[in-house]
Design a protein around this motif. Structure first.
Motif, PDB file in Angstrom:
ATOM      1  N   LEU A 191       0.816  -1.218   0.000  1.00  0.00           N
ATOM      2  CA  LEU A 191       0.000   0.000   0.000  1.00  0.00           C
ATOM      3  C   LEU A 191       0.852   1.273   0.000  1.00  0.00           C
ATOM      4  CD1 LEU A 191      -2.973  -0.703   2.443  1.00  0.00           C
ATOM      5  CD2 LEU A 191      -2.879  -0.902  -0.034  1.00  0.00           C
ATOM      6  N   ALA A 192       1.893   1.303  -0.796  1.00  0.00           N
ATOM      7  CA  ALA A 192       2.632   2.557  -0.919  1.00  0.00           C
ATOM      8  C   ALA A 192       1.657   3.646  -1.349  1.00  0.00           C
ATOM      9  CB  ALA A 192       3.749   2.406  -1.944  1.00  0.00           C
ATOM     10  N   ALA A 193       1.662   4.765  -0.622  1.00  0.00           N
ATOM     11  CA  ALA A 193       0.707   5.850  -0.911  1.00  0.00           C
ATOM     12  C   ALA A 193       0.920   6.373  -2.336  1.00  0.00           C
ATOM     13  CB  ALA A 193       0.885   6.975   0.095  1.00  0.00           C
ATOM     14  N   ARG A 194      -0.165   6.635  -3.011  1.00  0.00           N
ATOM     15  CA  ARG A 194      -0.112   7.105  -4.392  1.00  0.00           C
ATOM     16  C   ARG A 194      -0.432   8.592  -4.457  1.00  0.00           C
ATOM     17  NH1 ARG A 194      -3.182   2.083  -7.568  1.00  0.00           N
ATOM     18  NH2 ARG A 194      -1.399   0.642  -7.464  1.00  0.00           N
ATOM     19  N   LYS A 195       0.516   9.348  -5.014  1.00  0.00           N
ATOM     20  CA  LYS A 195       0.329  10.789  -5.141  1.00  0.00           C
ATOM     21  C   LYS A 195      -0.879  11.112  -6.008  1.00  0.00           C
ATOM     22  CE  LYS A 195       2.883  15.020  -6.215  1.00  0.00           C
ATOM     23  NZ  LYS A 195       4.190  15.576  -6.695  1.00  0.00           N
ATOM     24  N   SER A 196      -1.137  10.284  -7.021  1.00  0.00           N
ATOM     25  CA  SER A 196      -2.264  10.530  -7.932  1.00  0.00           C
ATOM     26  C   SER A 196      -3.602  10.470  -7.216  1.00  0.00           C
ATOM     27  CB  SER A 196      -2.251   9.519  -9.080  1.00  0.00           C
ATOM     28  OG  SER A 196      -2.430   8.195  -8.585  1.00  0.00           O
ATOM     29  N   LEU A 197      -3.655   9.780  -6.073  1.00  0.00           N
ATOM     30  CA  LEU A 197      -4.879   9.671  -5.286  1.00  0.00           C
ATOM     31  C   LEU A 197      -4.860  10.588  -4.064  1.00  0.00           C
ATOM     32  CD1 LEU A 197      -5.420   5.783  -5.385  1.00  0.00           C
ATOM     33  CD2 LEU A 197      -6.606   7.530  -6.743  1.00  0.00           C
ATOM     34  N   ASP A 227      -9.390   3.079  -4.115  1.00  0.00           N
ATOM     35  CA  ASP A 227      -8.191   2.284  -4.369  1.00  0.00           C
ATOM     36  C   ASP A 227      -8.475   0.805  -4.087  1.00  0.00           C
ATOM     37  OD1 ASP A 227      -5.678   1.122  -4.482  1.00  0.00           O
ATOM     38  OD2 ASP A 227      -4.688   2.768  -3.411  1.00  0.00           O
ATOM     39  N   THR A 228      -8.396  -0.036  -5.107  1.00  0.00           N
ATOM     40  CA  THR A 228      -8.705  -1.466  -4.944  1.00  0.00           C
ATOM     41  C   THR A 228      -7.753  -2.141  -3.957  1.00  0.00           C
ATOM     42  OG1 THR A 228      -7.371  -1.962  -6.900  1.00  0.00           O
ATOM     43  CG2 THR A 228      -9.733  -1.684  -7.226  1.00  0.00           C
ATOM     44  N   ARG A 229      -6.508  -1.672  -3.876  1.00  0.00           N
ATOM     45  CA  ARG A 229      -5.557  -2.265  -2.931  1.00  0.00           C
ATOM     46  C   ARG A 229      -6.045  -2.081  -1.492  1.00  0.00           C
ATOM     47  NH1 ARG A 229      -0.472   0.963  -3.269  1.00  0.00           N
ATOM     48  NH2 ARG A 229      -2.055   2.595  -3.177  1.00  0.00           N
ATOM     49  N   CYS A 230      -6.559  -0.900  -1.203  1.00  0.00           N
ATOM     50  CA  CYS A 230      -7.026  -0.608   0.155  1.00  0.00           C
ATOM     51  C   CYS A 230      -8.295  -1.386   0.482  1.00  0.00           C
ATOM     52  CB  CYS A 230      -7.266   0.889   0.313  1.00  0.00           C
ATOM     53  SG  CYS A 230      -5.764   1.889   0.201  1.00  0.00           S
ATOM     54  N   VAL A 231      -9.146  -1.563  -0.518  1.00  0.00           N
ATOM     55  CA  VAL A 231     -10.378  -2.318  -0.299  1.00  0.00           C
ATOM     56  C   VAL A 231     -10.045  -3.720   0.204  1.00  0.00           C
ATOM     57  CG1 VAL A 231     -12.391  -3.338  -1.427  1.00  0.00           C
ATOM     58  CG2 VAL A 231     -11.723  -0.981  -1.955  1.00  0.00           C
ATOM     59  N   ALA A 232      -9.073  -4.375  -0.437  1.00  0.00           N
ATOM     60  CA  ALA A 232      -8.677  -5.721  -0.013  1.00  0.00           C
ATOM     61  C   ALA A 232      -8.043  -5.687   1.377  1.00  0.00           C
ATOM     62  CB  ALA A 232      -7.702  -6.315  -1.027  1.00  0.00           C
ATOM     63  N   ALA A 233      -7.207  -4.690   1.631  1.00  0.00           N
ATOM     64  CA  ALA A 233      -6.510  -4.607   2.911  1.00  0.00           C
ATOM     65  C   ALA A 233      -7.465  -4.349   4.074  1.00  0.00           C
ATOM     66  CB  ALA A 233      -5.457  -3.506   2.855  1.00  0.00           C
ATOM     67  N   LEU A 234      -8.607  -3.722   3.801  1.00  0.00           N
ATOM     68  CA  LEU A 234      -9.560  -3.371   4.853  1.00  0.00           C
ATOM     69  C   LEU A 234     -10.511  -4.515   5.223  1.00  0.00           C
ATOM     70  CD1 LEU A 234     -10.449   0.228   3.658  1.00  0.00           C
ATOM     71  CD2 LEU A 234      -9.428  -0.344   5.873  1.00  0.00           C
TER      72      LEU A 234
END
Length: 283
Positions: free
Chosen positions: A22-28, A82-89
């Motif tokens: 989950l490296a933070a994305r500047k675009s988001l 962010d789909t990555r965060c959805v899975a992580a949550l």
């Protein structure tokens, strides 16, 4: 194990970030807040959260989400693009035992007032790149929102609470303070976030006024303030010409000297301008 114990037993947020890439994305506009003492403090600053629905925007790995649940939120609806965060949550959703609903949506396209039983409160560490558009949209729906506890870049929060003649006084100041009572709840340094942003951040509390102001329409106030502050160095007799009107006549009817500038006017004076402009349009 109680839901609170289950949440407290979840892996540390840094582990969640590492295990889910989950490296933070500047675009988001992502900057994650991982200190659970701070996220709980933000949750408490929102006031009563054990009734109705709490809406969170951009939960990321779930730091503020955990804070809300641990501080007693009865229902949290978290909107995450962010789909990555959805899975992580998902483990947090499971641990919350029905108190957390996760929506994979773009917050700009969601009507937050439809997400659960009232009172609706919005509590969020807002993605920096969409924070102001989100806030303006919620002001238009403020009749259905009980409170907003929102983290912004400090300079944006300063604009929200600014008074006339302050250097930060702006269109956002007028719109927010016409519709809400505003205050800064706390300010956090860049080091509180992962990755650290270049500026400090502040949490602003906005409480919609009840009953809602009836002295003008928010759409008219938006138009007047956009024209006035869009050319803030000009006198109002010049900046308001962009509305395609007789600016000096409008200012005269509102009892405002044409040589004044936008940052000098009170919220009430902007309301007078908006009301006179609407009367002229409807004539």
């Amino acid at each position: 194990m109680t839901p609170r114990e289950a949440i407290a037993a979840l892996p540390p947020l840094r582990t969640v970030i590492a295990e889910n890439d989950l490296a933070a994305r500047k675009s988001l506009g992502q900057n994650f807040l991982l200190d659970l003492n701070l996220t709980s403090k933000i949750a408490r600053s929102a006031g009563t959260i054990d009734t109705g629905t709490i809406v969170e925007i951009g939960p990321g790995p779930g730091g503020l989400t955990r804070g809300l649940l641990l501080e007693g939120a009865s229902r949290v609806v978290a909107i995450e693009k962010d789909t990555r965060c959805v899975a992580a949550l998902q483990p947090l959703v499971d641990a919350a035992d029905g108190r957390l609903t996760l929506l994979q949506e773009d917050a700009l396209s969601v009507d937050v007032t439809t997400l659960g039983p009232p009172p609706i409160r919005i509590v969020a560490n807002l993605p920096y790149n969409i924070a102001t558009p989100l806030l303006i949209g919620w002001l238009r729906q403020a009749d259905a929102i009980a409170g907003l506890t929102l983290m912004f870049q400090k300079e944006v929060a300063d604009r929200i609470v600014a008074s006339p003649s302050d250097s930060a006084y702006s269109r956002l100041s007028v719109l927010c303070n016409w519709r809400c009572a505003t205050r800064i709840a706390l300010t956090l340094p860049p080091q509180a976030f992962t990755p650290p942003p270049k500026v400090s951040s502040s949490v602003a509390n906005l409480t919609p006024r009840v009953p809602a102001p009836q002295d003008c329409r928010i759409e008219d106030l938006e138009s007047i303030t956009q024209a006035a502050f869009g050319q803030r160095r000009k006198m109002l007799r010049g900046s308001l010409k962009s509305l395609g009107i007789n600016a000096e006549g409008l200012l005269s009817r509102a009892g405002i000297e044409p040589t004044r500038r936008a940052e000098e006017l009170s919220v009430a004076q902007f309301v007078s301008l908006a009301r006179e402009w609407r009367a002229e349009l409807d004539a």
